[in-house]
Design an enzyme around this catalytic site. Structure first.
Site, PDB file in Angstrom:
ATOM      1  N   ARG A 122      80.829  78.099 160.305  1.00 26.12           N
ATOM      2  CA  ARG A 122      79.454  77.846 159.846  1.00 26.12           C
ATOM      3  C   ARG A 122      78.733  79.168 159.563  1.00 26.12           C
ATOM      4  O   ARG A 122      79.316  80.234 159.656  1.00 26.12           O
ATOM      5  CB  ARG A 122      78.665  76.986 160.833  1.00 26.12           C
ATOM      6  CG  ARG A 122      79.333  75.631 161.073  1.00 26.12           C
ATOM      7  CD  ARG A 122      78.429  74.658 161.781  1.00 26.12           C
ATOM      8  NE  ARG A 122      79.130  73.384 161.956  1.00 26.12           N
ATOM      9  CZ  ARG A 122      79.116  72.649 163.058  1.00 26.12           C
ATOM     10  NH1 ARG A 122      78.404  73.037 164.095  1.00 26.12           N
ATOM     11  NH2 ARG A 122      79.782  71.515 163.114  1.00 26.12           N
ATOM     12  N   LYS A 170      90.849  80.418 161.479  1.00 28.82           N
ATOM     13  CA  LYS A 170      89.660  81.003 160.822  1.00 28.82           C
ATOM     14  C   LYS A 170      90.034  81.698 159.504  1.00 28.82           C
ATOM     15  O   LYS A 170      89.305  81.610 158.512  1.00 28.82           O
ATOM     16  CB  LYS A 170      89.010  81.999 161.790  1.00 28.82           C
ATOM     17  CG  LYS A 170      87.913  82.866 161.200  1.00 28.82           C
ATOM     18  CD  LYS A 170      86.613  82.133 161.007  1.00 28.82           C
ATOM     19  CE  LYS A 170      85.553  83.086 160.458  1.00 28.82           C
ATOM     20  NZ  LYS A 170      84.291  82.444 160.165  1.00 28.82           N
ATOM     21  N   ASN A 174      88.343  80.585 156.052  1.00 29.95           N
ATOM     22  CA  ASN A 174      87.537  81.476 155.211  1.00 29.95           C
ATOM     23  C   ASN A 174      88.185  81.730 153.862  1.00 29.95           C
ATOM     24  O   ASN A 174      87.486  81.981 152.871  1.00 29.95           O
ATOM     25  CB  ASN A 174      87.246  82.783 155.952  1.00 29.95           C
ATOM     26  CG  ASN A 174      86.062  82.608 156.876  1.00 29.95           C
ATOM     27  OD1 ASN A 174      85.772  81.475 157.284  1.00 29.95           O
ATOM     28  ND2 ASN A 174      85.373  83.677 157.207  1.00 29.95           N
ATOM     29  N   MET A 176      89.532  79.447 152.114  1.00 33.46           N
ATOM     30  CA  MET A 176      89.024  78.340 151.288  1.00 33.46           C
ATOM     31  C   MET A 176      87.554  78.548 150.931  1.00 33.46           C
ATOM     32  O   MET A 176      87.152  78.414 149.771  1.00 33.46           O
ATOM     33  CB  MET A 176      89.214  77.003 152.016  1.00 33.46           C
ATOM     34  CG  MET A 176      90.673  76.594 152.111  1.00 33.46           C
ATOM     35  SD  MET A 176      90.898  74.941 152.798  1.00 33.46           S
ATOM     36  CE  MET A 176      90.290  73.932 151.468  1.00 33.46           C
TER      37      MET A 176
HETATM   38  P1  NAD Z   1      77.343  92.780 161.772  1.00 34.19           P
HETATM   39  O1  NAD Z   1      77.878  93.932 161.028  1.00 34.19           O
HETATM   40  O2  NAD Z   1      75.963  92.257 161.460  1.00 34.19           O
HETATM   41  O3  NAD Z   1      77.358  93.101 163.351  1.00 34.19           O
HETATM   42  C1  NAD Z   1      78.350  93.844 163.991  1.00 34.19           C
HETATM   43  C2  NAD Z   1      77.710  94.560 165.176  1.00 34.19           C
HETATM   44  O4  NAD Z   1      78.732  95.266 165.882  1.00 34.19           O
HETATM   45  C3  NAD Z   1      76.661  95.583 164.763  1.00 34.19           C
HETATM   46  O5  NAD Z   1      75.442  95.370 165.475  1.00 34.19           O
HETATM   47  C4  NAD Z   1      77.292  96.915 165.161  1.00 34.19           C
HETATM   48  O6  NAD Z   1      76.352  97.909 165.560  1.00 34.19           O
HETATM   49  C5  NAD Z   1      78.171  96.487 166.324  1.00 34.19           C
HETATM   50  N1  NAD Z   1      79.227  97.447 166.615  1.00 34.19           N
HETATM   51  C6  NAD Z   1      80.079  98.045 165.753  1.00 34.19           C
HETATM   52  N2  NAD Z   1      80.895  98.887 166.410  1.00 34.19           N
HETATM   53  C7  NAD Z   1      80.551  98.800 167.731  1.00 34.19           C
HETATM   54  C8  NAD Z   1      81.021  99.439 168.914  1.00 34.19           C
HETATM   55  N3  NAD Z   1      82.017 100.347 168.862  1.00 34.19           N
HETATM   56  N4  NAD Z   1      80.457  99.105 170.085  1.00 34.19           N
HETATM   57  C9  NAD Z   1      79.439  98.205 170.140  1.00 34.19           C
HETATM   58  N5  NAD Z   1      78.932  97.587 169.061  1.00 34.19           N
HETATM   59  C10 NAD Z   1      79.485  97.880 167.859  1.00 34.19           C
HETATM   60  O7  NAD Z   1      78.414  91.608 161.612  1.00 34.19           O
HETATM   61  P2  NAD Z   1      78.173  90.024 161.812  1.00 34.19           P
HETATM   62  O8  NAD Z   1      77.670  89.422 160.551  1.00 34.19           O
HETATM   63  O9  NAD Z   1      77.437  89.807 163.093  1.00 34.19           O
HETATM   64  O10 NAD Z   1      79.700  89.545 161.947  1.00 34.19           O
HETATM   65  C11 NAD Z   1      80.446  89.781 163.133  1.00 34.19           C
HETATM   66  C12 NAD Z   1      81.782  89.098 162.980  1.00 34.19           C
HETATM   67  O11 NAD Z   1      81.586  87.691 162.807  1.00 34.19           O
HETATM   68  C13 NAD Z   1      82.606  89.576 161.781  1.00 34.19           C
HETATM   69  O12 NAD Z   1      83.950  89.651 162.127  1.00 34.19           O
HETATM   70  C14 NAD Z   1      82.345  88.494 160.752  1.00 34.19           C
HETATM   71  O13 NAD Z   1      83.415  88.403 159.832  1.00 34.19           O
HETATM   72  C15 NAD Z   1      82.212  87.251 161.614  1.00 34.19           C
HETATM   73  N6  NAD Z   1      81.379  86.165 161.077  1.00 34.19           N
HETATM   74  C16 NAD Z   1      80.231  86.433 160.398  1.00 34.19           C
HETATM   75  C17 NAD Z   1      79.459  85.370 159.911  1.00 34.19           C
HETATM   76  C18 NAD Z   1      78.173  85.605 159.151  1.00 34.19           C
HETATM   77  O14 NAD Z   1      77.683  84.671 158.501  1.00 34.19           O
HETATM   78  N7  NAD Z   1      77.582  86.808 159.243  1.00 34.19           N
HETATM   79  C19 NAD Z   1      79.838  84.049 160.153  1.00 34.19           C
HETATM   80  C20 NAD Z   1      80.981  83.807 160.895  1.00 34.19           C
HETATM   81  C21 NAD Z   1      81.741  84.885 161.361  1.00 34.19           C
END
Ligand code: NAD
Length: 296
Positions: A122, A170, A174, A176
C-alpha cells in the site's frame, strides 16, 4: 514490550508514530535528527545511535531506503546484530533484494537471534492512517509475538512463509505495480492523442477489467490532480523494479515487460523526475511524445 525503530523517513516515521499512538514504548533513531525530535515530542525515546535504539528492545524494526543502508545498519560495526539483547527479534521492513534478506537471515539466526522480513504494501498515505499491509516472512512460531505489534501499524498481514518470503513477494508485487505505471501512462497518452475526453476515458478504464489499483486509486489523487509529491518516489520505484529485474536475471526468468518499464523509469530519472511520485511517469511519457500534460 520495548520496541526499537530505525529509519524515520516517509514510511518509517508514520509506522513508528502508529506504535506510539497505540501506547507502545518505542526508541527511535535516524541519521536525520529532525524526525527523531518530532517523535520524541510525541512520547518516543530519542535514541542517539543504532546501539541505543536496540537497548533493551524485544523487537527492532528497520525501515531504510534499500539494501546498502540495511546491510550497514544491520551488520556493520555498531549495527543491530552487535546490540540486540538475547532472544530479541529483528524485523526489516525495507524493500531489499533477495540476497540481502537471505544474508540477514543467515547472520541473525547464526548469531542466535530471531529474524523476519515484513516489507510494506500500500501507499505512504495508508501508513499515515495506520492502514499498511505487511508481507511477513518469519518462522510460524514467532507469529504470536510479532503480529500484534504489526497490527498496531497496519490492518492487513499476509504471512508469506519463512524469513525472506516477504521480500520475495514484495519484489513481485512492486514489479506489477510499477509496470502498471507505464501501462497507464501509455494508455492515457494514447487517449489524449486520439482526442478523447480524459475523464470519460478514465471512467471507462476504471470500470472494466482494464482497471488496476494504481489507475483507480492513485492516479486521480496524484498525477491527474497535478500532485506530484511522493507518495512513492520515482527513485525508489526504479530501485524496486531493478530488484525484480535482477531477481529475473539471477533465476534466468525472462521479464520483458518489467525490463522495458525499468528502462522507462531510468529515462524519467535522467529527465529530472527524481523526487516526484511514480505516477509522474504519465507526465514523462506525455513530454517524451510531445503532448501536453494530462490532468482531470
Ligand atoms: P525515505 O528515504 O523517506 O526514508 C529512509 C530513512 O532512512 C530516512 O529518514 C534516512 O535518513 C534513514 N536512514 C538512511 N540511512 C540510515 C542509517 N544509516 N541509519 C539510520 N537511518 C538511516 O524512504 P521511505 O519512503 O520511508 O521508504 C523506506 C522503505 O520502504 C524503502 O525500502 C521503500 O522502498 C519502502 N516502501 C516505501 C513506500 C512509499 O510509498 N514511500 C511504500 C512501501 C514501501
Amino acid at each position: 514490550m520495548q520496541i526499537g525503530f530505525i529509519g524515520l523517513g516517509r514510511m518509517g516515521f508514520s509506522l513508528a508514530r502508529s506504535l506510539l499512538k497505540n501506547k507502545l514504548n518505542v526508541s527511535v533513531f535516524d541519521i536525520n535528527t529532525g524526525p527523531v525530535r518530532e517523535l520524541a515530542a510525541e512520547g518516543a525515546r530519542a535514541a542517539c545511535s543504532i546501539a541505543d535504539a536496540c537497548q533493551g528492545a524485544d523487537i527492532v524494526f528497520t525501515m531504510l531506503p534499500g539494501p546498502r543502508q540495511v546491510r550497514h545498519v544491520a551488520l556493520a560495526e555498531g549495527g543491530v546484530i552487535h546490540n540486540l539483547k538475547p532472544g530479541a527479534i529483528y524485523i526489516d521492513m525495507s524493500t531489499v533484494d533477495v540476497d540481502t534478506v537471505d544474508q540477514l537471515n543467515d547472520a541473525f539466526t547464526g548469531a542466535g537471534f530471531q529474524f523476519g522480513d515484513a516489507p510494506v504494501g500500500r501507499l505512504a498515505m495508508h501508513a499515515d492512517r495506520g492502514e499498511s499491509l505487511f508481507m511477513l516472512g518469519i518462522d510460524e512460531a514467532l507469529l504470536p509475538a510479532v503480529e500484534p505489534v504489526l497490527y498496531k501499524m497496519g490492518t492487513t498481514i499476509h504471512h508469506c512463509g519463512g524469513a525472506g518470503s516477504g521480500t520475495r513477494t514484495k519484489i513481485i508485487n512492486n514489479m506489477m505495480v510499477l509496470c502498471y505505471c507505464q501501462i497507464n501512462s501509455e494508455a492515457l497518452v494514447l487517449a489524449k492523442s486520439l482526442g478523447l475526453d480524459i475523464q470519460k476515458t478514465f471512467d471507462v478504464l476504471t470500470n472494466t477489467t482494464a482497471s488496476n489499483g494504481q489507475l483507480k486509486e492513485k492516479w486521480p489523487k496524484k498525477v491527474l490532480a497535478g500532485d506530484l509529491t511522493p507518495g512513492f518516489d520515482l527513485a525508489l520505484g526504479y530501485k524496486d523494479i531493478s530488484l525484480a529485474s535482477s531477481a529475473g536475471a539471477a533465476t534466468q526468468i525472462a521479464l520483458p515487460v518489467c525490463d522495458t518499464a525499468k528502462n522507462v523509469f531510468r529515462m524519467a530519472l535522467a529527465a529530472g523526475k527524481s523526487g516526484q511520485d511514480t505516477s509522474c511517469l504519465t507526465d514523462f511519457w506525455a513530454e517524451a511524445n510531445g503532448i501536453d500534460r494530462i490532468r482531470l
